[in-house]
Scaffold this motif. Structure first.
Motif, PDB file in Angstrom:
ATOM      1  N   ALA A 267       7.263  15.884  -7.852  1.00 49.50           N
ATOM      2  CA  ALA A 267       8.409  15.018  -7.557  1.00 49.50           C
ATOM      3  C   ALA A 267       8.191  14.199  -6.291  1.00 49.50           C
ATOM      4  O   ALA A 267       9.022  13.356  -5.951  1.00 49.50           O
ATOM      5  CB  ALA A 267       9.674  15.856  -7.422  1.00 49.50           C
ATOM      6  N   ARG A 268       7.059  14.410  -5.606  1.00 55.67           N
ATOM      7  CA  ARG A 268       6.770  13.666  -4.381  1.00 55.67           C
ATOM      8  C   ARG A 268       5.950  12.403  -4.671  1.00 55.67           C
ATOM      9  O   ARG A 268       5.081  12.024  -3.886  1.00 55.67           O
ATOM     10  CB  ARG A 268       6.023  14.556  -3.386  1.00 55.67           C
ATOM     11  N   THR A 269       6.227  11.773  -5.765  1.00 53.90           N
ATOM     12  CA  THR A 269       5.518  10.548  -6.123  1.00 53.90           C
ATOM     13  C   THR A 269       6.506   9.399  -6.198  1.00 53.90           C
ATOM     14  O   THR A 269       7.702   9.597  -6.452  1.00 53.90           O
ATOM     15  CB  THR A 269       4.820  10.688  -7.484  1.00 53.90           C
ATOM     16  N   ILE A 270       5.992   8.197  -6.025  1.00 50.99           N
ATOM     17  CA  ILE A 270       6.875   7.035  -6.117  1.00 50.99           C
ATOM     18  C   ILE A 270       7.310   6.811  -7.557  1.00 50.99           C
ATOM     19  O   ILE A 270       8.396   6.270  -7.813  1.00 50.99           O
ATOM     20  CB  ILE A 270       6.194   5.788  -5.511  1.00 50.99           C
ATOM     21  N   ASP A 271       6.505   7.253  -8.521  1.00 53.94           N
ATOM     22  CA  ASP A 271       6.910   7.130  -9.926  1.00 53.94           C
ATOM     23  C   ASP A 271       8.153   7.968 -10.207  1.00 53.94           C
ATOM     24  O   ASP A 271       9.035   7.554 -10.980  1.00 53.94           O
ATOM     25  CB  ASP A 271       5.769   7.565 -10.853  1.00 53.94           C
ATOM     26  N   PHE A 272       8.234   9.147  -9.578  1.00 55.21           N
ATOM     27  CA  PHE A 272       9.426   9.975  -9.764  1.00 55.21           C
ATOM     28  C   PHE A 272      10.644   9.281  -9.158  1.00 55.21           C
ATOM     29  O   PHE A 272      11.728   9.271  -9.755  1.00 55.21           O
ATOM     30  CB  PHE A 272       9.223  11.346  -9.119  1.00 55.21           C
ATOM     31  N   GLY A 299       2.294   5.835   3.122  1.00 55.88           N
ATOM     32  CA  GLY A 299       3.136   4.672   2.847  1.00 55.88           C
ATOM     33  C   GLY A 299       4.308   4.971   1.929  1.00 55.88           C
ATOM     34  O   GLY A 299       5.046   4.061   1.531  1.00 55.88           O
ATOM     35  N   TYR A 300       4.501   6.241   1.609  1.00 57.64           N
ATOM     36  CA  TYR A 300       5.569   6.682   0.699  1.00 57.64           C
ATOM     37  C   TYR A 300       6.939   6.182   1.153  1.00 57.64           C
ATOM     38  O   TYR A 300       7.740   5.691   0.343  1.00 57.64           O
ATOM     39  CB  TYR A 300       5.529   8.207   0.650  1.00 57.64           C
ATOM     40  N   ASP A 301       7.208   6.284   2.456  1.00 60.14           N
ATOM     41  CA  ASP A 301       8.524   5.878   2.956  1.00 60.14           C
ATOM     42  C   ASP A 301       8.786   4.396   2.719  1.00 60.14           C
ATOM     43  O   ASP A 301       9.899   4.003   2.356  1.00 60.14           O
ATOM     44  CB  ASP A 301       8.640   6.194   4.449  1.00 60.14           C
ATOM     45  N   LYS A 302       7.780   3.572   2.951  1.00 57.86           N
ATOM     46  CA  LYS A 302       7.965   2.138   2.738  1.00 57.86           C
ATOM     47  C   LYS A 302       8.282   1.844   1.274  1.00 57.86           C
ATOM     48  O   LYS A 302       9.139   1.004   0.960  1.00 57.86           O
ATOM     49  CB  LYS A 302       6.723   1.366   3.176  1.00 57.86           C
TER      50      LYS A 302
END
Length: 643
Positions: A267-272, A299-302
């Motif tokens: 669940a720690r993906t941008i796709d999720f 860059g996850y937060d951005k």
């Protein structure tokens, strides 16, 4: 003729065995009586003709002198700690008690004054240990408050506690004005629960004058008591509204009406995150714990910000482990490069030390003195924020574990200084990095330095217990054995009987914390006790969120989302659009509409209100039908019905 609002002092002599004297102070609202033979107070509320009496004698102190001057009654006591009590009657139906003693005198914990008893069993004690609970004074099972102030395992989150009648009109409350070296205890005596303040030494000494104020009420019940405390504590702790705080931290706007999420594993993906967005989850705060792999992509937060989500991370600066007594390698470029609770070789330098020269220890580790940790906060945050541009940090434990004295001569702290240093650490994050913070539980000494509190909705003293620790049972809450996917965060379980009786019972739950702080602090359930962890009562947790105006909390891996996707979406649709409308509001009032407490109403400062139906049958309210386990909102005099 004297102004009727001036204090009238009456000195009444009543002769009995030993020639006891009854001393009285009186004004238009309250009459205080003190019997210098039994050493007991009683308080008459003239507005409703109700008397509150001490049924137990003062313990451990001997009265040696009583004097009276103008608006004060002054009592002098001998004993292990000789002290003087100054009682002052105010015009606001309040009585302030100030304890004065030699500041250098040694002392141990002592309770004073002794408890005021309920006149009969038709009363509740207002437990302020979490969101709020009405405990019947004749209850025989609920655990008593006996922990230190601001300790989630048995203390109070706010520095007050109260009592009200079952019609929610008359009552009284006690506010400890000097809370750092003090606590409340509740006890059962003569078949009824009562409460009293206990004064603790400051570094072994009396230290400073101690104060407690009793406020009496002829109407308004628990709502009036909460509003009295709000008036006091907002000024005392410089509390400001979320709207005002948002001027400095505009990202707070994304938190209003958002579900609070902890994400794990896949669940720690941008796709999720995109899947949630496409499913209608428009507002969410994404949090993740760097003690657990895998880390999100750099860059996850951005990327989350580009989707309109709020972003942040879990953090903790309170726990040391024995491994920290030696140097060990932390791979600053590896998969756990931002590991929390890793302080190689720094154990002795960071640990808070008690008066016996030992550390403070619990099941999670040894307590770090907050005066030692700022350089290590900066070192890690500097590195982390280069990869992950958070908008907030959730600081675990600080608001939940109470306050400690540190006797290490290099960083000695009283409990008050401990609290001040915690606030300095929170302010460091605000000032240096421009990030707002939240925390575990909701100890109110932090004021507006922390603006969301995970865990206040969970009445955790009847959630913790042996049932949820028994692996293999339907009540088991899980464990931390899987690093990427701890079962305690993601499994489903069944609520034990004690949880159903107290923690989630609409008859006795009450939003005391929200009536004080709704427009300043956003609260939610604990991360191991989210809306979804006990699916059979998910609907009820959602209704409490709607009624109190508090945020839902989900702890998600991909499998949990897939298993309950439809219910997650429905839960969000029921709660979050409503929170977006009242998230900045003060909770003005709350009431039980029906005698069985299954229908309840909350009114917010914008004029919007909600009525919730916890029952299994449809009900009619003001000509409107409210479905079973449903709610109806009123906005601009129009109503909307919801399942």
């Amino acid at each position: 003729m004297k102004n009727k609002f001036l204090l009238t002092i009456v000195l009444l002599f009543a002769f009995s065995h030993g020639y006891a004297k009854i001393w009285k102070l009186s004004n238009q609202n309250i009459e205080v009586s003190f019997d210098d033979q039994t050493v007991k107070f009683s308080f008459l509320d003239k507005r409703c003709n109700k008397v509150w009496k001490q049924d137990l004698p003062t313990d451990g102190a001997k009265l040696i002198k009583t004097t009276q001057n103008k608006e004060n009654l002054v009592l002098k006591f001998s004993g292990k700690l000789p002290f003087e009590l100054v009682l002052t009657l105010t015009q606001e139906a309040a009585v302030q008690l100030e304890i004065i003693a030699d500041k250098k005198a040694s002392m141990q914990d002592f309770a004073f004054p002794s408890a005021l008893q309920a006149p009969d069993k038709n009363h509740y004690v207002l437990f302020t240990e979490t969101e709020g609970l009405l405990v019947p004074v004749d209850d025989t099972n609920y655990p008593m408050i006996d922990g230190n102030m601001y300790f989630c395992g048995g203390g109070t989150a706010m520095s007050w506690i109260g009592m009200t009648d079952k019609d929610f009109k008359t009552g009284f409350m006690a506010i400890i004005d000097t809370p750092y070296d003090a606590k409340f205890v509740t006890k059962r005596a003569n078949g009824l629960i009562s409460f009293e303040p206990v004064w603790q030494p400051s570094m072994g000494k009396f230290g400073y004058n101690r104060k407690v104020t009793y406020h009496f009420f002829d109407k308004g019940g628990y709502v009036a008591q909460c509003k009295e405390y709000r008036k006091y504590i907002w000024k005392q702790n410089n509390v400001i509204t979320l709207k005002e705080k948002e001027k400095r931290f505009p990202a707070i706007s994304k938190l209003i009406g958002a579900v609070n999420l902890y994400v794990w594993d896949a669940a720690r993906t941008i796709d999720f995150a995109k899947e949630l967005k496409q499913s209608g989850i428009d507002k969410a705060l994404f949090l993740w714990d760097a003690n657990h792999t895998p880390y999100p992509v750099v860059g996850y937060d951005k990327m989350l910000k580009d989707l309109g989500f709020a972003t942040g991370a879990y953090d903790i600066y309170t726990d040391l482990h024995y491994r920290d007594s030696i140097n060990y390698r932390v791979d600053l470029k590896g998969p756990m490069r931002f590991e929390r609770t890793a302080f190689p070789g720094l154990f002795k330098k960071l640990a808070a030390i008690n008066k016996d020269g030992k550390t403070y220890f619990n099941q999670y580790g040894h307590t770090i003195c907050p005066a030692t940790v700022q350089p290590h906060m900066i070192e890690r945050m500097d590195r982390e924020l280069k990869e992950y541009e958070h908008e907030t940090y959730f600081l675990d434990v600080y608001q939940a574990n109470g306050l400690f004295e540190c006797y290490n001569p290099e960083h000695q702290l009283t409990r008050k200084q401990f609290a001040e240093q915690v606030n300095k650490n929170l302010q460091l994050i605000e000032d240096k990095y421009g990030l707002y913070t939240g925390g575990e539980w909701g100890a109110d000494y932090v004021g507006s330095n922390s603006i969301y509190a995970h865990g206040m909705m969970t009445l955790q003293r009847t959630w913790w217990g042996k049932e949820i620790d028994e692996k293999g049972s339907i009540y088991w809450s899980g464990d931390w054995k899987s690093n990427p996917n701890p079962s305690i965060m993601n499994r489903s379980s069944v609520a034990p009987d004690k949880y159903l009786k107290y923690s989630i019972n609409e008859y006795t739950r009450v939003p005391l914390y929200e009536l004080v702080y709704h427009d300043a602090v956003i609260t939610s359930w604990r991360w191991e006790d989210g809306n979804h962890h006990m699916p059979a009562i998910w609907w009820k947790k959602d209704l409490f969120n709607i009624l109190y105006g508090t945020a839902p909390l989900w702890s998600l891996n991909k499998e949990t989302w897939d298993d309950y996707k439809k219910t997650f979406i429905q839960s969000y649709q029921n709660i979050c659009p409503w929170l977006q409308k009242i998230g900045y509001d003060e909770l003005v009032s709350h009431r039980f509409v029906t005698l069985d407490h299954e229908v309840q109403e909350s009114i917010f400062s914008s004029g919007k209100k909600v009525v919730v139906n916890f029952s299994d049958d449809d009900v009619t309210f003001e000509g409107k039908n409210i479905k079973a386990r449903g709610f109806i909102t009123f906005e601009n005099l129009l109503s909307k019905s919801h399942i």
